[in-house]
Structure formats: structure tokens, C-alpha cells
Design a protein around this motif. Structure first.
Motif: not given
Length: 384
Positions: A140-154
Motif C-alpha cells: 500500500v505504501m509503495a502504491a501510494k508513492e509509485h502508483g502501483a506495487a506488487g509482491t514478488i518471490r524468487p
């Protein structure tokens, strides 16, 4: 139950969540879609809803299901006491279902009950039951700053491409790539605009929400490293794995609580000696009626198992204090809390007696607490 007070969202933004739950579960096999399969007696979708619901700063939770499962979902909401949840009819594909979920915040004609549009919207799969507030907060914090955000895994396995003849064409350098997971979060206006501009091909064959934000709104998503438990239930074996994780979470430790009476404290401290070879156990002697700070600390540590040793006469009244504390803590929202009441009957004439009125009161108490996802069991011991 009175509505819980809403906590402050990360960055002070308003936040809601959309959970697509319209899949048919073809890869799982069987007639029941995976989101409605029972894990420890509770439908999988209920765990995902609880994971969002226990986060106080999420205002609304929209669950999108296929038309034939709308009543099933409404029954689940009622049975398990879910709050802040709206059920929406899904489309024939995942992207069409997500779009329908977003529409209830923006289009009057789409829903009879228009929800307040959030600044940030979370998109999370209904078949990913294990997600912690810290992970949700980060996206949520990352989306507020960048407009979109998603979790990733190796990536676990190397990804390869085959040629037309079925032979190896090339492989990807695994260290450079990541698996896209959920949850994802977006500024609402960005993801809604992206879906509005989607082609039918995108809606019917696309799978990645982050790509839509990039393609149609030139929004480059921030990628957030996720935890190992973000995996998605896809195959039947995953249901067994989910059940194992839940059992493990519920059985890690138990607290034995006695009040300050000497006899009861003695019994309470003998129990850990019998249990310590099987489970992590701690014993404390406190008064439940005094809202003890030590007990508050234990509850905040997310313990799900309690054994309360008390005298028969006052057990229900004092145990109600513990139930109230557990309910306010939101601990029972995701997993059930097990509460074992050990009642010591210490009559002066050493005669064993318990009236029907006492039994009825205990049974009624257990039925009421079960509605709050707190499972109460009773054991009456004659102590001479």
C-alpha cells in the motif's frame, strides 16, 4: 457485535480491497471450486477474507464470485460473521471479475450500493489465505508513492521456451526474473483507468494487473519482496499444505492461566510439567478480572490456545473477561482460539455436585463464544 474502530492506514490514505473468487478450480479437480473447499472446516475464501478483515484500516472488502456462487458466498459471510464485505457478480475471466469489483466504487449503474472510492485499492486472490498485515502495508505504501506495487518471490524453477518442433529454444536467466505474487496495490484512479482502456483480448487472456497499469497508464510498479507464505492454492495437495500450516499456527504454544488462589495456582503449575514434552507451554498466575497487563502482552503475541484453571463458581464471569480481551485484540478473526476451562470443584463436604443450571450456563456461554471464533471446552474436576 459493535463495529471495530478503524486504525490509521499507511500514509494516511483510504484503502479498500478486491478479492477475485470466481475461478472454477479446474486444476484442483473435483466439483467444488477451490475457493469454497473446506480447510479445517472453514472455506478457503473465508481465510482470505479474514486476512483482509483483521486489518482495521481496510474500509471495504469486495469479493467477486461467479453468478451461481453468490448465495454460497453470502451464506459464508453470515455463518462466519464477516464484516465490511460486499459480494459482486464476476465475469467469465479473472480480469473481467476484477473490473467488476472495481466498478462498485465508481459506477452507480453497476451496483445498487455504491461504495466510497478509496485512494488505494488492494487486489488479492481469494485462494491465498496466508498474508500478514506487514506485507499488505508495504505494498500500500509503495502504491501510494509509485502508483502501483506488487509482491514478488524468487523463481523456484528455471523458465524455458520451446521451439515449434518441441525442442528447447532458450532459457531465462533465473536470477534476473521473479514470480509475481499477490497482494498488489494501486492508486484507484490508475488501475480503474487501465481497466477502462483494456481491449477484449486483455480482459479475456491477460493475467497480470501490474502489466495493465504499465501498458495503459505508463505506471511502472514498485516490486516488493514477499514472504514465503504468499503461495496460491492451485492443486489438491495445496489444500493439505494449507491445512498443515493452519494446524501448525494453532498448536505452537499454550498458556495455562490460574487465578491467585494457592490451590488453583498449584494445579496450574503442574500442568506444564505434563504438557511440556508435547508443546511449548507457559504458566502464569493472574486475576482475569483485573485486565492484567501481563495477559495483554500474551494476547498481543498472538497465542491461540489457553487453559484457564479456576473454581467452578466464578469461572464463567472471569473467563468472559478473557473472551472480551481476545475479541478486542482481533486475534480470533483469522484462526480460531481454543479456550479450555478447567473448573475445580472444592466443596467443603467433599461431595461432587453440579446443577443443571450450571451446565446450561456453560453450554450457552460456549455457543455464544463460538460465534466469535473462540472455541470453549470445559473440564470439571473434583479436587479433594
Amino acid at each position: 457485535m459493535e463495529p471495530r474502530s478503524r486504525g490509521a492506514a499507511p500514509g494516511g490514505v483510504s484503502v479498500s480491497a478486491v478479492l477475485p473468487a470466481g475461478g472454477s478450480g479446474e486444476r484442483l479437480g473435483g466439483a467444488t471450486p477451490k475457493q469454497f473447499c473446506a480447510v479445517q472446516g472453514r472455506p478457503l475464501v473465508s481465510y482470505a477474507v479474514r486476512a483482509m478483515e483483521r486489518i482495521s484500516w481496510i474500509s471495504d472488502i469486495v469479493v467477486v464470485v461467479s453468478p451461481e456462487n453468490i448465495e454460497t458466498m453470502k451464506t459464508i459471510i453470515e455463518k462466519y460473521g464477516h464484516n465490511r464485505v460486499t459480494v459482486v457478480e464476476g465475469g467469465i475471466t479473472r480480469h473481467r471479475s476484477i473490473f467488476n469489483g472495481l466498478r462498485v466504487f465508481a459506477e452507480n449503474e453497476f451496483s445498487s450500493h455504491l461504495l466510497q472510492k478509496p485512494e488505494v485499492v488492494i487486489i488479492h486472490d481469494a485462494v491465498r489465505p496466508f498474508v500478514e498485515e506487514d506485507t499488505v502495508s508495504k505494498v500500500v505504501m509503495a502504491a501510494k508513492e509509485h502508483g502501483a506495487a506488487g509482491t514478488i518471490r524468487p523463481l523456484v524453477s528455471t523458465v524455458i521456451a520451446s521451439a515449434a518442433d518441441g525442442c528447447l529454444d532458450h532459457s531465462l536467466e533465473r536470477a534476473r526474473y521473479r514470480a509475481s505474487e499477490m497482494p498488489q496495490a494501486f492508486l484507484f484512479d490508475i488501475i480503474y483507468e487501465a481497466y477502462q482502456q483494456c481491449t477484449d483480448y486483455d480482459l479475456d487472456y491477460g493475467t497480470e494487473c501490474l502489466h495493465l497499469a504499465l501498458k495503459y497508464c505508463k505506471t511502472n510498479a514498485k516490486l516488493v519482496e514477499g514472504t514465503p507464505d504468499l503461495w496460491k492454492v492451485t492443486y489438491k495437495r495445496d489444500l493439505y499444505a494449507a491445512e498443515s500450516i493452519i494446524k501448525d499456527n494453532l498448536s505452537q504454544q499454550v498458556y495455562v492461566i490460574t487465578n491467585v488462589k494457592e490451590t488453583l495456582a498449584q494445579v496450574g503449575f503442574l500442568l506444564p510439567e505434563s504438557l511440556k514434552s508435547q508443546i511449548k507451554v507457559e504458566a502464569i498466575s493472574i486475576s482475569l478480572s483485573k485486565n492484567d497487563s501481563c495477559l495483554q502482552s500474551i494476547i498481543s503475541g498472538q497465542c491461540y490456545n489457553f487453559v484457564c484453571v479456576n473454581d467452578k463458581r466464578w469461572a464463567i464471569q472471569e473467563t468472559q473477561e478473557l473472551v472480551d480481551m481476545l475479541e478486542k485484540s482481533n486475534i480470533p478473526l483469522l484462526y480460531p482460539v481454543v479456550l479450555i476451562l478447567v473448573h475445580l470443584d472444592i466443596p467443603e463436604n467433599n461431595s461432587f455436585s453440579i446443577g443443571m443450571e450450571d451446565l446450561t450456563m456453560i453450554k450457552k456461554f460456549a455457543r455464544e463464544t463460538k460465534k466469535k471464533n473462540i472455541l470453549v471446552y470445559g473440564l470439571l474436576i473434583q479436587y479433594k
